[in-house]
Design a protein around this motif. Structure first.
Motif, mmCIF file in Angstrom:
data_model
loop_
_atom_site.group_PDB
_atom_site.id
_atom_site.type_symbol
_atom_site.label_atom_id
_atom_site.label_comp_id
_atom_site.label_asym_id
_atom_site.label_seq_id
_atom_site.Cartn_x
_atom_site.Cartn_y
_atom_site.Cartn_z
ATOM 1 N N GLU A 111 12.259 6.365 5.896
ATOM 2 C CA GLU A 111 11.753 6.971 4.756
ATOM 3 C C GLU A 111 12.770 7.204 3.602
ATOM 4 O O GLU A 111 13.994 7.460 4.146
ATOM 5 C CB GLU A 111 11.027 8.385 5.016
ATOM 6 N N LEU A 141 -1.354 11.838 4.979
ATOM 7 C CA LEU A 141 -0.330 11.619 4.298
ATOM 8 C C LEU A 141 -0.719 12.639 3.099
ATOM 9 O O LEU A 141 0.354 13.368 2.364
ATOM 10 C CB LEU A 141 -0.464 10.164 3.467
ATOM 11 N N HIS A 160 1.641 11.702 -3.518
ATOM 12 C CA HIS A 160 1.308 11.703 -2.008
ATOM 13 C C HIS A 160 1.471 9.876 -1.840
ATOM 14 O O HIS A 160 1.083 9.028 -2.548
ATOM 15 C CB HIS A 160 0.250 12.005 -1.324
ATOM 16 N N CYS A 177 3.859 2.414 3.325
ATOM 17 C CA CYS A 177 3.264 3.285 2.432
ATOM 18 C C CYS A 177 4.091 3.348 1.262
ATOM 19 O O CYS A 177 5.341 3.894 1.288
ATOM 20 C CB CYS A 177 2.663 4.518 2.900
ATOM 21 N N LYS A 179 5.436 5.210 -2.176
ATOM 22 C CA LYS A 179 5.807 6.785 -2.638
ATOM 23 C C LYS A 179 5.980 6.817 -4.065
ATOM 24 O O LYS A 179 6.040 7.744 -4.732
ATOM 25 C CB LYS A 179 6.752 7.485 -2.024
#
Length: 351
Positions: A111, A141, A160, A177, A179
């Motif tokens: 992350e 999430l 999110h 994913c 951000k």
């Protein structure tokens, strides 16, 4: 070594998990309709029993109306014979229900400020659909971001994360994913990169390892023994009408869209009559690995639907569960991106 590289190494050496247990019932759903001029003058029950007859029979819609689950322009209406007018907004409020069991714990593999890489477990759906409206990766999430924003008081500046690709509910592996808007745009472009050359007659022109900035590599168990060490499958994939599957079932068909899979044999178990394979896909057609492996005569172990030739087992609607067509099952996604995650962290936004 740069600070970014050091941060990347730190973030990947201590994997952490997050996730909240699912409530017994979800929040229900709202389905909105706008009345067209052609439907003006109809009764409420006529509208729903005709327009949405596949959702419930006449008696079912009568019960929903009488239960106060229908609003007309924001007002609850319980009389099924209420006349509706053009441009009115109708909302059917589906009551909360208990969704099928699904895992909720997600491991964070990497992350930074732009993206998060998750280890998605088998059995967890990525986005809402069908019976799974709350028990999804997206919901977890959202809950995580809500907790973080409430403590940091800056929800507006840090939305999110959202998945930028999908993995089948039964598929486990790395899920990326975004951000930030930049990450979402770049990742979407990277996933799309190279798909235009899938239809090329020369495999060397379409080889995933030569073209793509992000590679998708899977491992799966195929039935039977593959004799060749490497197989390239370029069978188009399209849809056909199928009982119980509203949008049609994806199958191997010459009229479908181009698709390319590169299959490498990792291990052969003659006694067990299966082959462990690694599959790198260039295109991302629905159920591509399942269809391509079955097309060459080696369906995935335990596949409830596809058989040799990339065709469905049978057309008996009592046999077919629509979730078979919407869901993969135990395929493990191995890797996304070269030198993951260092490549994504350090070089991603300079490519």
């Amino acid at each position: 070594m740069s600070d970014a590289a050091e941060n990347c190494e730190t973030s990947t050496t201590t994997p952490r998990t997050f996730g909240e247990a699912w409530p017994e019932l979800n929040d229900g759903l709202n389905y909105t309709d706008s009345v067209r001029p052609s439907d003006s003058g109809s009764t409420l029950i006529e509208f729903y029993s005709i327009k949405h007859k596949s959702s419930a029979p006449l008696q079912g819609w009568l019960q929903r109306i009488e239960n106060g689950q229908i609003t007309v322009d924001g007002r609850v209406v319980t009389d099924p014979n209420t006349i509706i007018r053009a441009c009115s907004e109708l909302v059917y409020h589906r009551l909360p229900w208990n969704e099928p069991d699904a895992p909720y714990s997600l491991e964070v593999l990497f992350e930074d400020d732009h993206l998060i890489a998750l280890n998605k477990p088998s059995g967890l759906q990525v986005l809402p659909g069908g019976l799974f409206q709350q028990r999804t990766v997206l919901t977890q999430l959202q809950w995580r971001a809500s907790r973080q924003s409430s403590s940091l008081m800056h929800q507006e500046t840090h939305p999110h994360p959202v998945p930028v690709h999908r993995l089948g509910r039964g598929t486990s592996g790395i899920l990326l994913c975004a951000k930030s808007k930049l990450a979402k745009t770049r990742l979407a472009a990277y996933f799309a990169d190279g798909t235009s050359v899938v239809g090329s007659n020369r495999y060397s022109d379409a080889c995933p390892c030569k073209r793509r900035k992000i590679s998708k590599i899977y491992r799966a168990l195929a039935s039977g023994i593959l004799r060749e060490d490497e197989v390239v499958i370029m069978q188009p994939i399209g849809t056909v009408r199928y009982p119980g599957v509203a949008k049609g079932l994806y199958i191997a068909t010459s009229s479908g869209k181009p698709a390319l899979s590169k299959v490498d044999v990792l291990e052969r178990d003659v006694q067990g009559n299966y082959t462990l394979v690694q599959v790198e896909i260039q295109s991302g057609r629905p159920h591509q690995i399942r269809i391509h492996l079955s097309f060459i005569g080696h369906p995935l172990i335990g596949d409830p639907l596809y058989v040799t030739g990339g065709q469905p087992k049978c057309f008996d609607p009592e046999f077919v569960d629509e979730s078979f067509a919407q869901d993969g099952y135990k395929i493990v996604v191995l890797i996304f991106g070269f030198f993951f995650p260092f490549f994504l962290s350090v070089n991603f936004f300079h490519a």
